[in-house]
Enzyme design. Structure first.
Site, mmCIF file in Angstrom:
data_model
loop_
_atom_site.group_PDB
_atom_site.id
_atom_site.type_symbol
_atom_site.label_atom_id
_atom_site.label_comp_id
_atom_site.label_asym_id
_atom_site.label_seq_id
_atom_site.Cartn_x
_atom_site.Cartn_y
_atom_site.Cartn_z
ATOM 1 N N GLU A 189 -6.868 4.642 8.168
ATOM 2 C CA GLU A 189 -6.623 6.194 7.658
ATOM 3 C C GLU A 189 -7.817 6.839 6.984
ATOM 4 O OE1 GLU A 189 -2.781 5.414 5.744
ATOM 5 O OE2 GLU A 189 -1.812 4.741 7.688
ATOM 6 N N ASN A 192 0.946 -1.287 -0.158
ATOM 7 C CA ASN A 192 0.071 -0.066 -0.011
ATOM 8 C C ASN A 192 0.951 1.257 -0.057
ATOM 9 O OD1 ASN A 192 -1.753 1.971 0.499
ATOM 10 N ND2 ASN A 192 -2.484 1.351 2.461
ATOM 11 N N GLU A 212 -5.364 -4.760 10.660
ATOM 12 C CA GLU A 212 -4.157 -3.835 10.899
ATOM 13 C C GLU A 212 -4.445 -2.986 12.188
ATOM 14 O OE1 GLU A 212 -2.214 -2.660 6.698
ATOM 15 O OE2 GLU A 212 -3.865 -1.334 7.411
ATOM 16 N N GLY A 233 2.887 2.200 10.884
ATOM 17 C CA GLY A 233 3.601 3.358 10.785
ATOM 18 C C GLY A 233 4.562 3.629 12.047
ATOM 19 N N LYS A 267 0.193 4.228 -0.074
ATOM 20 C CA LYS A 267 -0.577 5.443 0.398
ATOM 21 C C LYS A 267 -0.175 6.647 -0.294
ATOM 22 C CE LYS A 267 -0.235 3.151 4.911
ATOM 23 N NZ LYS A 267 0.036 3.144 6.233
ATOM 24 N N HIS A 291 -9.409 1.123 5.153
ATOM 25 C CA HIS A 291 -8.305 1.246 5.892
ATOM 26 C C HIS A 291 -8.436 2.395 6.977
ATOM 27 C CE1 HIS A 291 -4.327 2.595 6.706
ATOM 28 N NE2 HIS A 291 -3.680 1.532 5.887
ATOM 29 N N SER A 335 3.432 -2.129 10.395
ATOM 30 C CA SER A 335 5.088 -2.338 10.669
ATOM 31 C C SER A 335 5.742 -3.569 10.138
ATOM 32 C CB SER A 335 5.494 -1.936 12.199
ATOM 33 O OG SER A 335 4.989 -0.630 12.071
HETATM 34 P P1 13P Z 1 3.041 0.214 7.627
HETATM 35 O O1 13P Z 1 3.594 -0.897 7.198
HETATM 36 O O2 13P Z 1 3.784 1.671 7.347
HETATM 37 O O3 13P Z 1 2.827 0.335 9.317
HETATM 38 O O4 13P Z 1 1.462 0.577 7.157
HETATM 39 C C1 13P Z 1 0.711 -0.454 7.242
HETATM 40 C C2 13P Z 1 -0.659 -0.060 6.507
HETATM 41 O O5 13P Z 1 -1.276 0.794 6.780
HETATM 42 C C3 13P Z 1 -0.818 -0.797 5.170
HETATM 43 O O6 13P Z 1 -2.015 -0.473 5.030
#
Ligand code: 13P
Length: 259
Positions: free
Chosen positions: A103, A11, A173, A179, A13, A101, A219
């Site tokens: 976010e 992903n 997740e 992150g 982002k 997601h 992560s």
């Molecule tokens: P990270 O791997 O940067 O922690 O992000 C995970 C994520 O949100 C994947 O959709």
């Protein structure tokens, strides 16, 4: 793992222009071998603006990398400024559409009803939804991680038939692991994946639950993927930051070789 094919999804982002996306796909493809593709399905989720370029390079070079969107409109068309419809994504050759997601839930106020509408929109365009679920740190600390996450799954799948669900992908997740460099323990992640699969048995059937792929995200790196993949109910990963480096992402795809 079992009869389910592993799935590793990057992903991106809010990263990479369409030019950078082309270079990325070329670098990733260069690193992946027949053995890698035999072991795992590999996909990237670029920003909307890079999808056409990713499609072009993948088609031109006949690459086996799949791709999808990070979001999808709940609507097929109409006065919805800024949105991108499932039909448009299908026409671009997308295989997947990520919905729910954290976010998007956090920063764009997406609730379970909207996530469900987006999931239905993806299904109606024959895109495979990747439904993301997971708890925040306060929810985990209160001991409610499992009920919260299973409820998100149920709400996200409202009105979805067993036939449609069997083809879907679920991504667990935990928000506190995204992150942050703080990865869930393999045992915790595996336990949650098991709970999600049990909920699918209840909602649909054992056969359906066996077919659904459940990913872990938060992560994930080459250095922790192997222990996560050792969990029975974890079939792959949804990778954010570490997927931005094609070398690192290729190592994640090659998890059995990692320490
Ligand atoms: P990270 O791997 O940067 O922690 O992000 C995970 C994520 O949100 C994947 O959709």
């Amino acid at each position: 793992m079992s009869e389910r094919m592993a799935l590793m999804v990057g992903n991106w982002k809010l990263h990479f222009t369409h030019i950078e996306a082309i270079a990325y796909v070329q670098k990733l493809a260069f690193r992946l071998t027949d053995d890698d593709y035999a072991r795992a399905e590999v996909a990237v989720l670029p920003p909307f603006t890079a999808l056409r370029s990713v499609q072009t390079i993948i088609d031109a070079d006949r690459l086996r990398i799949r791709y999808g969107s990070q979001d999808i409109s709940a609507h097929p068309s109409g006065p919805y400024t800024g949105e991108v419809a499932g039909g448009m994504l299908a026409k671009l050759g997308c295989t997947f559409a990520l919905v729910g997601h954290s976010e998007r839930r956090q920063h764009h106020g997406e609730d379970d009803a909207l996530v469900n509408a987006k999931l239905q929109a993806a299904l109606s365009c024959r895109l495979t939804p990747i439904l993301a679920v997971g708890e925040s740190l306060p929810v985990r600390q209160a001991g409610n991680a499992i009920s919260h996450t299973v409820n998100q799954l149920r709400a996200g799948l409202a009105g979805v038939s067993a036939e449609q669900a069997a083809d879907m992908v679920i991504a667990y997740e935990p928000i506190w692991a995204i992150g942050t460099g703080e990865v869930a323990t393999p045992a915790d992640a595996g336990q949650m994946a098991g709970e999600l699969r049990a909920a699918l048995v209840e909602l649909y059937s054992a056969a359906c639950a066996r077919a659904v792929r459940i990913l872990y995200g938060g992560s994930v790196k080459a250095s922790n993927i192997r222990s996560l993949m050792a969990q029975d109910d974890i079939d792959g990963a949804l990778v954010g930051g570490a997927s931005l480096d094609p070398e690192e992402f290729a190592r994640i795809v090659r998890w059995p070789a990692q320490s």
